[in-house]
Design a protein around this motif. Structure first.
Motif, PDB file in Angstrom:
ATOM      1  N   ALA A 234       0.753  -1.334   0.195  1.00 35.72           N
ATOM      2  CA  ALA A 234      -0.023  -0.052   0.021  1.00 35.72           C
ATOM      3  C   ALA A 234       0.770   1.194  -0.106  1.00 35.72           C
ATOM      4  CB  ALA A 234      -1.076  -0.185   1.448  1.00 35.72           C
ATOM      5  N   TYR A 235       1.842   1.168   0.788  1.00 44.16           N
ATOM      6  CA  TYR A 235       2.898   2.324   0.979  1.00 44.16           C
ATOM      7  C   TYR A 235       3.603   2.685  -0.664  1.00 44.16           C
ATOM      8  CZ  TYR A 235       6.673   5.448   2.166  1.00 44.16           C
ATOM      9  OH  TYR A 235       7.338   6.555   2.182  1.00 44.16           O
ATOM     10  N   ASP A 236       4.018   1.745  -0.972  1.00 44.03           N
ATOM     11  CA  ASP A 236       4.549   1.791  -2.476  1.00 44.03           C
ATOM     12  C   ASP A 236       3.700   2.315  -3.362  1.00 44.03           C
ATOM     13  OD1 ASP A 236       6.935   0.875  -1.368  1.00 44.03           O
ATOM     14  OD2 ASP A 236       6.660  -1.002  -2.144  1.00 44.03           O
ATOM     15  N   TRP A 237       2.515   1.878  -3.394  1.00 42.87           N
ATOM     16  CA  TRP A 237       1.574   2.337  -4.484  1.00 42.87           C
ATOM     17  C   TRP A 237       1.302   3.822  -4.187  1.00 42.87           C
ATOM     18  CZ3 TRP A 237      -0.266  -0.053  -8.583  1.00 42.87           C
ATOM     19  CH2 TRP A 237      -1.150   0.542  -9.367  1.00 42.87           C
ATOM     20  N   LEU A 238       1.123   4.287  -2.899  1.00 43.23           N
ATOM     21  CA  LEU A 238       0.842   5.696  -2.511  1.00 43.23           C
ATOM     22  C   LEU A 238       2.171   6.599  -2.756  1.00 43.23           C
ATOM     23  CD1 LEU A 238      -0.969   5.430   0.870  1.00 43.23           C
ATOM     24  CD2 LEU A 238      -1.876   5.838  -1.308  1.00 43.23           C
ATOM     25  N   VAL A 239       3.057   6.173  -2.873  1.00 45.90           N
ATOM     26  CA  VAL A 239       4.365   6.872  -3.126  1.00 45.90           C
ATOM     27  C   VAL A 239       4.359   7.233  -4.673  1.00 45.90           C
ATOM     28  CG1 VAL A 239       6.892   6.735  -3.328  1.00 45.90           C
ATOM     29  CG2 VAL A 239       5.704   6.065  -1.271  1.00 45.90           C
ATOM     30  N   GLY A 240       3.896   6.276  -5.337  1.00 42.48           N
ATOM     31  CA  GLY A 240       3.713   6.204  -6.874  1.00 42.48           C
ATOM     32  C   GLY A 240       2.850   7.452  -7.433  1.00 42.48           C
ATOM     33  N   GLU A 241       1.808   7.429  -6.393  1.00 41.50           N
ATOM     34  CA  GLU A 241       0.724   8.474  -6.622  1.00 41.50           C
ATOM     35  C   GLU A 241       1.115   9.845  -6.210  1.00 41.50           C
ATOM     36  OE1 GLU A 241      -3.220   5.900  -6.658  1.00 41.50           O
ATOM     37  OE2 GLU A 241      -2.871   6.978  -4.859  1.00 41.50           O
ATOM     38  N   ALA A 242       2.003  10.007  -5.388  1.00 43.98           N
ATOM     39  CA  ALA A 242       2.463  11.213  -4.713  1.00 43.98           C
ATOM     40  C   ALA A 242       3.166  12.174  -5.890  1.00 43.98           C
ATOM     41  CB  ALA A 242       3.352  11.082  -3.741  1.00 43.98           C
ATOM     42  N   ASP A 243       3.526  11.673  -6.993  1.00 43.68           N
ATOM     43  CA  ASP A 243       3.925  12.510  -7.951  1.00 43.68           C
ATOM     44  C   ASP A 243       2.785  13.477  -8.538  1.00 43.68           C
ATOM     45  OD1 ASP A 243       6.376  11.647  -7.966  1.00 43.68           O
ATOM     46  OD2 ASP A 243       6.146  10.079  -9.610  1.00 43.68           O
ATOM     47  N   GLU A 244       1.496  13.017  -8.503  1.00 40.92           N
ATOM     48  CA  GLU A 244       0.337  13.998  -8.686  1.00 40.92           C
ATOM     49  C   GLU A 244       0.066  14.865  -7.446  1.00 40.92           C
ATOM     50  OE1 GLU A 244      -4.618  13.256  -9.250  1.00 40.92           O
ATOM     51  OE2 GLU A 244      -3.170  11.550  -8.684  1.00 40.92           O
ATOM     52  N   ALA A 245       0.222  14.156  -6.265  1.00 37.06           N
ATOM     53  CA  ALA A 245      -0.169  14.805  -4.969  1.00 37.06           C
ATOM     54  C   ALA A 245       0.069  13.985  -3.787  1.00 37.06           C
ATOM     55  CB  ALA A 245      -1.552  15.415  -4.964  1.00 37.06           C
ATOM     56  N   PRO A 246       0.756  14.573  -2.718  1.00 39.48           N
ATOM     57  CA  PRO A 246       1.073  13.580  -1.420  1.00 39.48           C
ATOM     58  C   PRO A 246      -0.250  13.007  -1.166  1.00 39.48           C
ATOM     59  CG  PRO A 246       2.113  15.863  -1.586  1.00 39.48           C
ATOM     60  CD  PRO A 246       1.127  15.975  -2.539  1.00 39.48           C
ATOM     61  N   ARG A 247       0.131  11.953  -0.224  1.00 36.88           N
ATOM     62  CA  ARG A 247      -1.076  11.209   0.246  1.00 36.88           C
ATOM     63  C   ARG A 247      -0.780  10.751   1.715  1.00 36.88           C
ATOM     64  NH1 ARG A 247      -2.595  11.950  -4.557  1.00 36.88           N
ATOM     65  NH2 ARG A 247      -3.681  10.204  -5.712  1.00 36.88           N
ATOM     66  N   MET A 248      -1.848  10.054   2.449  1.00 40.63           N
ATOM     67  CA  MET A 248      -1.372   9.709   3.920  1.00 40.63           C
ATOM     68  C   MET A 248      -2.146   8.459   3.666  1.00 40.63           C
ATOM     69  SD  MET A 248      -3.988  11.212   7.050  1.00 40.63           S
ATOM     70  CE  MET A 248      -3.943  10.242   8.522  1.00 40.63           C
ATOM     71  N   MET A 249      -1.282   7.644   4.775  1.00 41.05           N
ATOM     72  CA  MET A 249      -1.340   6.184   4.971  1.00 41.05           C
ATOM     73  C   MET A 249      -1.679   6.212   6.534  1.00 41.05           C
ATOM     74  SD  MET A 249       0.140   2.762   3.908  1.00 41.05           S
ATOM     75  CE  MET A 249       1.771   2.769   5.029  1.00 41.05           C
ATOM     76  N   SER A 250      -2.726   5.415   7.147  1.00 37.46           N
ATOM     77  CA  SER A 250      -2.976   5.066   8.434  1.00 37.46           C
ATOM     78  C   SER A 250      -2.658   3.471   8.411  1.00 37.46           C
ATOM     79  CB  SER A 250      -4.452   5.374   8.793  1.00 37.46           C
ATOM     80  OG  SER A 250      -4.726   6.662   8.832  1.00 37.46           O
ATOM     81  N   VAL A 251      -1.959   3.126   9.556  1.00 35.59           N
ATOM     82  CA  VAL A 251      -1.780   1.730   9.978  1.00 35.59           C
ATOM     83  C   VAL A 251      -2.197   1.399  11.475  1.00 35.59           C
ATOM     84  CG1 VAL A 251       0.153  -0.095  10.398  1.00 35.59           C
ATOM     85  CG2 VAL A 251       0.627   1.885   8.734  1.00 35.59           C
ATOM     86  N   GLY A 252      -3.341   0.514  11.321  1.00 32.77           N
ATOM     87  CA  GLY A 252      -3.900   0.250  12.715  1.00 32.77           C
ATOM     88  C   GLY A 252      -3.209  -0.753  13.550  1.00 32.77           C
ATOM     89  N   LEU A 253      -2.827  -0.661  14.591  1.00 33.60           N
ATOM     90  CA  LEU A 253      -2.224  -1.767  15.658  1.00 33.60           C
ATOM     91  C   LEU A 253      -3.279  -1.739  16.911  1.00 33.60           C
ATOM     92  CD1 LEU A 253       1.183  -0.118  15.394  1.00 33.60           C
ATOM     93  CD2 LEU A 253       0.370  -1.911  14.033  1.00 33.60           C
ATOM     94  N   HIS A 254      -3.085  -2.920  17.572  1.00 29.52           N
ATOM     95  CA  HIS A 254      -3.649  -3.178  18.720  1.00 29.52           C
ATOM     96  C   HIS A 254      -2.661  -4.024  19.653  1.00 29.52           C
ATOM     97  CE1 HIS A 254      -6.893  -2.789  15.820  1.00 29.52           C
ATOM     98  NE2 HIS A 254      -7.589  -2.531  16.715  1.00 29.52           N
ATOM     99  N   LEU A 255      -2.798  -3.535  21.000  1.00 30.88           N
ATOM    100  CA  LEU A 255      -1.731  -4.180  21.888  1.00 30.88           C
ATOM    101  C   LEU A 255      -1.686  -5.652  21.727  1.00 30.88           C
ATOM    102  CD1 LEU A 255      -2.216  -1.414  24.823  1.00 30.88           C
ATOM    103  CD2 LEU A 255      -0.505  -1.506  23.020  1.00 30.88           C
TER     104      LEU A 255
END
Length: 298
Positions: A234-255
């Protein structure tokens, strides 16, 4: 026909070309959900036991020390392991905390603040708000806010409801006045503004796919690298799209989930790879919210 209450177009394929700090292409938000002690338990006088966990064995109206023990692993063992991994990479997260969890284990949210993490609100109990009476929900929001502020010495500015919010939740958050953002949305890869009773309010979308909840039965993740491979794809894909505009990614964790020794390496792989990529801004949600507001107003 009345105006549709849902916005199904969003940025319409033209997201804002905001600038994340240091030229980063993706703002990465790690959310550590702290729910241990906030789950339903007959032994605590609740009407039922929590049924969402790894060993599903419904004992009905009887006390369930098995489920309580599963949740207890999160505070007794997992928090220290997870916090240590974040410390090793100098990464800051948002600890999304149930109010009752913070009340029962104030030391955990205090330790999170001491390590430089944000503590935000995740409801009083680990429960959905759908169907909740409006006055009761208003009280839940205020109680959660006050409890976390007292425990941490820092007032929270973010909110995220477990699963379904009510139709009143966002308005009640805005009416409360203490919240900078909420994360009760899953519909975009960037923050966005909404208008609530004539006031502007910021939404930071969350995600259930880049989330360790998929380690639960039927959730598709088994090994730690199942999690890391998916998140990094997911991160790599968003990096590729960021040439158009920056993106945000959330990573959810549970203890109690990612903190198990057979899974924690997946989190470390994600943090190591992203932090060394040179294209990420790993940041608390409050920092992302404030930066986004400044960019949009600049």
């Amino acid at each position: 026909m009345s105006e549709d209450r849902r916005n199904l177009i969003g940025y319409g394929g033209r997201p804002p070309r905001i600038a994340w700090p240091n030229g980063a292409k993706v703002a990465v938000s790690f959310v550590i959900n702290f729910e241990e002690g906030g789950e339903f338990s007959v032994a605590d006088g609740d009407e039922r036991n929590e049924l969402v966990h790894e060993a599903i064995d419904d004992v009905g109206a009887l006390p369930d020390p098995c489920t309580e023990s599963h949740f207890g692993y999160g505070t007794r063992a997992a928090w220290w392991r997870i916090a240590g991994v974040f410390d090793r990479y100098g990464a800051k997260a948002t600890v999304s905390s149930c109010g009752r969890a913070a009340e029962r284990s104030p030391w955990l949210v205090q330790d999170a603040v001491a390590r430089g993490h944000e503590v935000s609100c995740h409801g009083w109990r680990w429960q959905r708000h759908a169907g909740m009476d409006e006055d009761a929900e208003r009280e839940v929001i205020a109680r959660t806010y006050d409890t976390i502020a007292a425990a941490c010495g820092v007032p929270p500015v973010g909110w995220h409801t477990r699963s379904a919010s009510s139709l009143n939740t966002r308005r009640l958050l805005v009416d409360h006045g203490g919240f900078l953002y909420d994360s009760d949305a899953y519909d975009d890869d960037l923050p966005y503004f909404v208008e609530v009773t004539g006031r502007r309010h910021l939404v930071l979308p969350y995600a259930f796919d880049t989330n360790d909840m998929r380690f639960r039965p039927g959730g598709a993740f088994v090994h730690g690298d199942d999690f890391s491979r998916y998140v990094l794809a997911a991160y790599d894909w968003l990096v590729g799209e960021a040439d158009e505009a920056p993106r945000m990614m959330s990573v959810g964790l549970h203890l109690r989930t990612i903190g198990r020794p057979g899974r924690i390496a997946g989190l470390e792989t994600i943090l190591r790879t992203i932090s060394q990529s040179g294209t990420a801004w790993i940041a608390r949600r409050d920092a992302i919210a404030r930066h986004f507001i400044e960019e949009m107003e600049g």
